[in-house]
Design a protein around this motif. Structure first.
Motif, PDB file in Angstrom:
ATOM      1  N   GLU A  98       0.819  -1.111  -0.007  1.00  0.00           N
ATOM      2  CA  GLU A  98      -0.093  -0.021  -0.203  1.00  0.00           C
ATOM      3  C   GLU A  98       0.772   1.144   0.240  1.00  0.00           C
ATOM      4  O   GLU A  98       0.471   2.480  -0.817  1.00  0.00           O
ATOM      5  CB  GLU A  98      -1.122   0.087   1.363  1.00  0.00           C
ATOM      6  N   HIS A  99       1.956   1.251   0.479  1.00  0.00           N
ATOM      7  CA  HIS A  99       2.899   2.347   0.637  1.00  0.00           C
ATOM      8  C   HIS A  99       3.550   2.740  -0.723  1.00  0.00           C
ATOM      9  O   HIS A  99       3.708   4.007  -1.009  1.00  0.00           O
ATOM     10  CB  HIS A  99       4.100   2.247   1.683  1.00  0.00           C
ATOM     11  N   THR A 100       3.888   1.539  -1.530  1.00  0.00           N
ATOM     12  CA  THR A 100       4.464   2.098  -2.788  1.00  0.00           C
ATOM     13  C   THR A 100       3.349   2.516  -3.798  1.00  0.00           C
ATOM     14  O   THR A 100       3.363   3.159  -4.574  1.00  0.00           O
ATOM     15  CB  THR A 100       5.134   0.580  -3.351  1.00  0.00           C
ATOM     16  N   GLN A 101       1.942   1.855  -3.586  1.00  0.00           N
ATOM     17  CA  GLN A 101       0.945   2.211  -4.512  1.00  0.00           C
ATOM     18  C   GLN A 101       0.599   3.611  -4.143  1.00  0.00           C
ATOM     19  O   GLN A 101       0.363   4.586  -5.208  1.00  0.00           O
ATOM     20  CB  GLN A 101      -0.460   1.326  -4.101  1.00  0.00           C
ATOM     21  N   LEU A 102       0.695   4.053  -2.728  1.00  0.00           N
ATOM     22  CA  LEU A 102       0.345   5.588  -2.465  1.00  0.00           C
ATOM     23  C   LEU A 102       1.351   6.297  -3.164  1.00  0.00           C
ATOM     24  O   LEU A 102       1.064   7.351  -3.677  1.00  0.00           O
ATOM     25  CB  LEU A 102       0.351   5.752  -1.134  1.00  0.00           C
ATOM     26  N   ALA A 103       2.852   6.134  -2.804  1.00  0.00           N
ATOM     27  CA  ALA A 103       3.725   6.857  -3.415  1.00  0.00           C
ATOM     28  C   ALA A 103       3.567   7.002  -4.845  1.00  0.00           C
ATOM     29  O   ALA A 103       4.045   8.163  -5.469  1.00  0.00           O
ATOM     30  CB  ALA A 103       5.258   6.330  -3.048  1.00  0.00           C
ATOM     31  N   PHE A 104       3.204   6.288  -5.664  1.00  0.00           N
ATOM     32  CA  PHE A 104       3.076   5.882  -7.019  1.00  0.00           C
ATOM     33  C   PHE A 104       2.007   7.170  -7.324  1.00  0.00           C
ATOM     34  O   PHE A 104       1.970   7.796  -8.343  1.00  0.00           O
ATOM     35  CB  PHE A 104       2.740   4.609  -7.507  1.00  0.00           C
ATOM     36  N   VAL A 105       0.802   6.985  -6.835  1.00  0.00           N
ATOM     37  CA  VAL A 105      -0.147   8.018  -7.197  1.00  0.00           C
ATOM     38  C   VAL A 105       0.119   9.414  -6.717  1.00  0.00           C
ATOM     39  O   VAL A 105      -0.044  10.144  -7.630  1.00  0.00           O
ATOM     40  CB  VAL A 105      -1.299   7.491  -6.358  1.00  0.00           C
ATOM     41  N   LEU A 106       0.956   9.661  -5.786  1.00  0.00           N
ATOM     42  CA  LEU A 106       1.299  10.904  -5.560  1.00  0.00           C
ATOM     43  C   LEU A 106       2.217  11.559  -6.319  1.00  0.00           C
ATOM     44  O   LEU A 106       2.094  12.630  -6.777  1.00  0.00           O
ATOM     45  CB  LEU A 106       2.073  10.971  -3.957  1.00  0.00           C
ATOM     46  N   ALA A 107       3.023  10.609  -6.858  1.00  0.00           N
ATOM     47  CA  ALA A 107       4.286  11.066  -7.979  1.00  0.00           C
ATOM     48  C   ALA A 107       3.641  11.426  -9.245  1.00  0.00           C
ATOM     49  O   ALA A 107       3.809  12.529  -9.947  1.00  0.00           O
ATOM     50  CB  ALA A 107       5.220   9.977  -8.101  1.00  0.00           C
ATOM     51  N   CYS A 108       2.445  10.489  -9.623  1.00  0.00           N
ATOM     52  CA  CYS A 108       1.858  10.896 -10.764  1.00  0.00           C
ATOM     53  C   CYS A 108       0.937  12.433 -10.496  1.00  0.00           C
ATOM     54  O   CYS A 108       0.976  13.123 -11.815  1.00  0.00           O
ATOM     55  CB  CYS A 108       0.773   9.833 -11.197  1.00  0.00           C
ATOM     56  N   LEU A 109       0.389  12.468  -9.663  1.00  0.00           N
ATOM     57  CA  LEU A 109      -0.337  13.699  -9.377  1.00  0.00           C
ATOM     58  C   LEU A 109       0.485  14.968  -9.360  1.00  0.00           C
ATOM     59  O   LEU A 109       0.259  16.132 -10.028  1.00  0.00           O
ATOM     60  CB  LEU A 109      -1.137  13.643  -8.271  1.00  0.00           C
ATOM     61  N   ALA A 110       1.823  14.872  -9.061  1.00  0.00           N
ATOM     62  CA  ALA A 110       2.860  15.782  -8.575  1.00  0.00           C
ATOM     63  C   ALA A 110       3.374  16.205  -9.987  1.00  0.00           C
ATOM     64  O   ALA A 110       3.444  17.424 -10.249  1.00  0.00           O
ATOM     65  CB  ALA A 110       3.719  15.621  -7.758  1.00  0.00           C
TER      66      ALA A 110
END
Length: 312
Positions: free
Chosen positions: A59-71
């Motif tokens: 879940e941590h990698t998944q969340l970081a991936f989403v944050l990176a995409c949005l940024a």
């Protein structure tokens, strides 16, 4: 719509290094702001677990991936004057699209991803440990049909271009499948463990449906074009259904691409760490395709933050 209309396309989550994602979240000021929202929703640090994880789909990698995409999408939109009229996501990229569309606040998506990831982890300790999903390239439909002729039990879990496929099968048949693909002139890429986008995961979908009842999705400000059938989704209920049904429904990216074309989209920004989409002829041959990834921030050498993608 104007013939110069823009769209955002968020990639699926391919192999992603947790450490690289964590570095980006610290270095990029937009990502840091999003990280703050995420950590407040989580109630604990996201960076600490990222520092000890590899390429697993936690879940941590998944969340970081989403944050990176949005940024990186925010950076590209602001610095290059993009004005998206629609958004979409390939597989896991749907989640970033949901936030960008306005259908679900980031804090709520963080809670949803965390709950879903934990439920999935629990499920795959009980069931379907023998299933994997295998990406293959240079395998058009007729060739894939020959490869799978008499093969036994399998599912087509994704079609990303005319010769890029995702096939779900039992892991004890994976070696034979890869051998046949190579003999037919194709290549086997990432193996997804656990499997994804397969009808066999119906029991998991039912468990996840209980979680989705706890979240309220708004009607999106920007339509989300489904990667399952190419339909523009304009209601909160339809958006929730998109995320939930992705568990059991195959990705059909050409349907999304075709809808973008019919909407008059001229430029598509692929926003996020991407190993696949910017190489697909179905995209590069029909649109002005732009990329925004993490390299501009993580690379010590100056690089353009937005680059035109070309097929290889």
């Amino acid at each position: 719509m104007d013939a110069t209309s823009d769209a955002l396309l968020f990639p699926g989550m391919g192999p992603a290094r947790a450490g690289e994602l964590g570095r980006f979240l610290v270095i990029d000021h937009r990502a840091r702001r999003l990280l703050g929202v995420a950590e407040q929703s989580l109630g604990h640090s996201l960076l600490d677990p990222l520092a000890t994880e590899g390429e697993e789909y936690t879940e941590h990698t998944q969340l970081a991936f989403v944050l990176a995409c949005l940024a990186v999408a925010e950076r590209a939109e602001q610095e290059h004057g993009l004005d998206p009229v629609a958004v979409g996501g390939a597989s896991f990229g749907q989640r970033a699209a949901v936030v960008r569309s306005g259908a679900l606040p980031l804090a709520e998506l963080v809670r949803l991803i965390t709950r879903v990831a934990r439920q999935e982890r629990d499920y795959f300790t009980r069931a379907h440990q023998d299933l994997v999903s295998q990406f293959v390239v240079r395998v058009p439909d007729p060739v894939l049909a020959d490869v799978l002729d008499g093969f036994g039990e399998y599912e087509l879990s994704g079609r990303f271009d005319q010769d890029v496929q995702l096939v779900t099968l039992r892991e004890n048949r994976l070696e034979e499948f890869v051998r046949r693909v190579r003999a037919a002139g194709g290549y086997a890429l990432t193996t997804m463990r656990p499997a994804a986008h397969a009808r066999a995961l119906g029991p998991l979908r039912e468990e996840l449906a209980e979680i989705f009842t706890e979240f309220t999705f708004a009607d999106p400000a920007l339509p989300i074009v489904s990667d399952q059938d190419g339909e523009p989704l304009r209601t909160g209920g339809a958006v929730a259904g998109l995320l939930l049904e992705s568990t059991v429904t195959a990705v059909r990216l050409p349907e999304l691409v075709g809808r973008f074309s019919r909407l008059g989209i001229a430029r598509i920004l692929v926003a996020g760490p991407d190993h696949l989409l910017h190489r697909l002829p179905g995209l590069t041959g029909r649109f002005e395709l732009l990329r925004a990834d993490l390299r501009a921030v993580l690379s010590p050498a100056p690089r353009p933050r937005l680059s035109r993608a070309v097929p290889v």
